[in-house]
Design a protein around this motif. Structure first.
Motif: not given
Length: 466
Positions: A59-72
């Motif tokens: 879940g932590l990896i998924a949230l990191f991923l979501m953060a990156c995607l949200a910015e871009m």
């Protein structure tokens, strides 16, 4: 016009009809499917009660991923999403590999979902041929995707709503029983009994992380959907925030209650099907089998609906980039790239035929290739975010949406995804992931240079004097 604005311009024509409410449900709905309802059994078999840690890391990896995607996605909303970001911020080869590997993995996964639905229907209709269910459900979902993006968003919203309420109902029921009939002391005992919290040590917990990643896959589709959102900036922000809370509630809380209510070795025995249904049987819930079967079918149809959408948009992006035939980039008057949809739906036919001839040998091959493409895409998203932030820093641009923690969460996410990918080779279950994935990537690289060289050769031939 900037280079990325040129990419957005070539992908123009899709209708922006997805609301912020639909985007929020699509984000979490994509990550709640058969991976949670059925796949969690296999994670528990490796990690025991330590599955809580496994899914927390995933879940932590998924949230990191979501953060990156949200910015871009807020900075560059387009249906090419991470394929376009890889092309722009890394190089065209990276964009080519990400788009094709992700498209192929989703197309294969579409077929596995519909064949799974056909298997689930046998519980109620054992004498009806699986082909009828495959054809019927496929026709309905292809029709929904072909009608309009608004129809897709509405159907996916309600599919996701049903799944969320089902898990919420389960969590409330399990919590009442735990704090009432069973008692918290018994629950804590189940966390440490039968071999301890981590019966297979850290290795078991780490293998459980691999399965958790499979469960969270499809959460990245929010970036693709941003290209057809009414207000991508607000929609992506809301979806990101909603996902953070819902992942904690619907994954970690439900799994914690499961391993506290029932000893973990009972959840993975020969007769056990899904941890959710095992718990409901233990609690004496009537018609537990049928209730879960309905939920799992809805989860599989929801996943299939999302996969048809996302694979269609990825093929559309490939076509507009010149990496697939031009007719696949054509858009109907209703805003749907119909040719790309029909090609993406071909995965249903391929999977159905392969499964009907030799399901035992076909499954490991298809799922290994499918999972490699998805995991490669996740890893590449962290890499492209690093390049994205470096360019933003060089040009002095101001981000409309910025998540704190860079570069820590970007580097950590990339390292963890690389470690998970390498780990698959050292497990019996997932060993074939890299064995099929690496040759597939090499083939994509060769295909890229062949496609890039062909026009140049033709152009050179035309310029030669007779």
């Amino acid at each position: 016009m900037s280079d990325f604005e040129k990419i957005q311009a070539r992908e123009a024509g899709l209708h922006k009809k997805l609301t912020a409410r639909q985007m929020s449900m699509i984000a979490i709905g994509g990550a709640i499917g058969t991976g949670l309802f059925l796949g969690s059994k296999f994670a528990i078999s490796f990690a025991g009660p330590g599955v809580i840690v496994s899914y927390a890391i995933g879940g932590l990896i998924a949230l990191f991923l979501m953060a990156c995607l949200a910015e871009m996605s807020v900075a560059h909303p387009t249906s090419g999403s991470f394929g376009a970001y890889a092309e722009h911020y890394i190089n065209p080869l990276a964009g080519f590999i990400v788009r094709y590997s992700y498209w192929s993995c989703i197309v294969l996964a579409v077929g596995t979902e519909v064949t799974a639905v056909a298997e689930y229907m046998k519980m109620w209709f054992p004498d009806v041929s699986s082909w009828w269910w495959i054809i019927g459900f496929s026709a309905v979902l292809i029709g929904i995707n072909a009608y309009s993006v608004k129809a897709f968003g509405s159907v996916e919203y309600w599919f996701s709503t049903i799944k969320l309420f089902a898990i919420l109902g389960f969590v409330l029921l399990a919590a009442v029983v735990l704090f009432g009939k069973h008692g918290v002391a018994d629950g804590v005992n189940n966390l440490t009994a039968h071999g301890g919290f981590a019966p297979n040590g850290f290795w078991g917990i780490w293998v459980g992380v691999i399965i958790s990643i499979f469960s969270y896959l499809s959460i990245e589709m929010i970036a693709v959907a941003a290209g057809e959102a009414e207000n991508p900036e607000e929609s992506v922000k809301k979806a990101f925030r909603a996902t953070i809370y819902r992942l904690v509630i619907f994954y970690l809380l439900s799994l914690t209650l499961i391993v506290m209510l029932v000893p973990w070795n009972k959840l993975t025995g020969g007769e056990a099907t899904s941890p959710f249904i095992t718990v409901m049987r233990e609690l004496g819930v009537p018609y537990a089998d049928s209730i879960l079967n309905v939920i799992v079918i809805i989860a599989a149809l929801s996943a299939m609906n999302s996969m048809l959408y996302i694979s269609t948009r990825m093929m559309f992006s490939l076509s507009r980039a010149g990496d697939a035939p031009a007719f696949l980039g054509k858009i109907q008057d209703n805003g749907v790239p119909m040719n790309a949809l029909m090609l993406s739906a071909s995965g249903i036919a391929v999977a159905s035929l392969v499964y009907s001839f030799n399901p035992e040998k076909a499954f490991p091959v298809m799922i290994s290739l499918s999972m490699f493409g998805a995991m490669l895409t996740w890893g590449m998203i962290f890499v492209m975010h690093w390049f994205f932030r470096r360019q933003i820093a060089r040009t002095g641009q101001t981000l409309k949406f910025k998540v704190p923690g860079f570069p820590v969460f970007t580097i950590l996410g990339a390292v963890l995804m690389a470690a998970i990918m390498i780990t698959t080779y050292f497990t019996d279950v997932f060993k074939s992931t890299l064995l099929f994935g690496i040759p597939f990537t090499v083939a994509l690289v060769v295909l890229y240079y062949i496609m890039r060289r062909k026009p140049q050769q033709q152009a050179g031939t035309e310029q030669k004097p007779l």
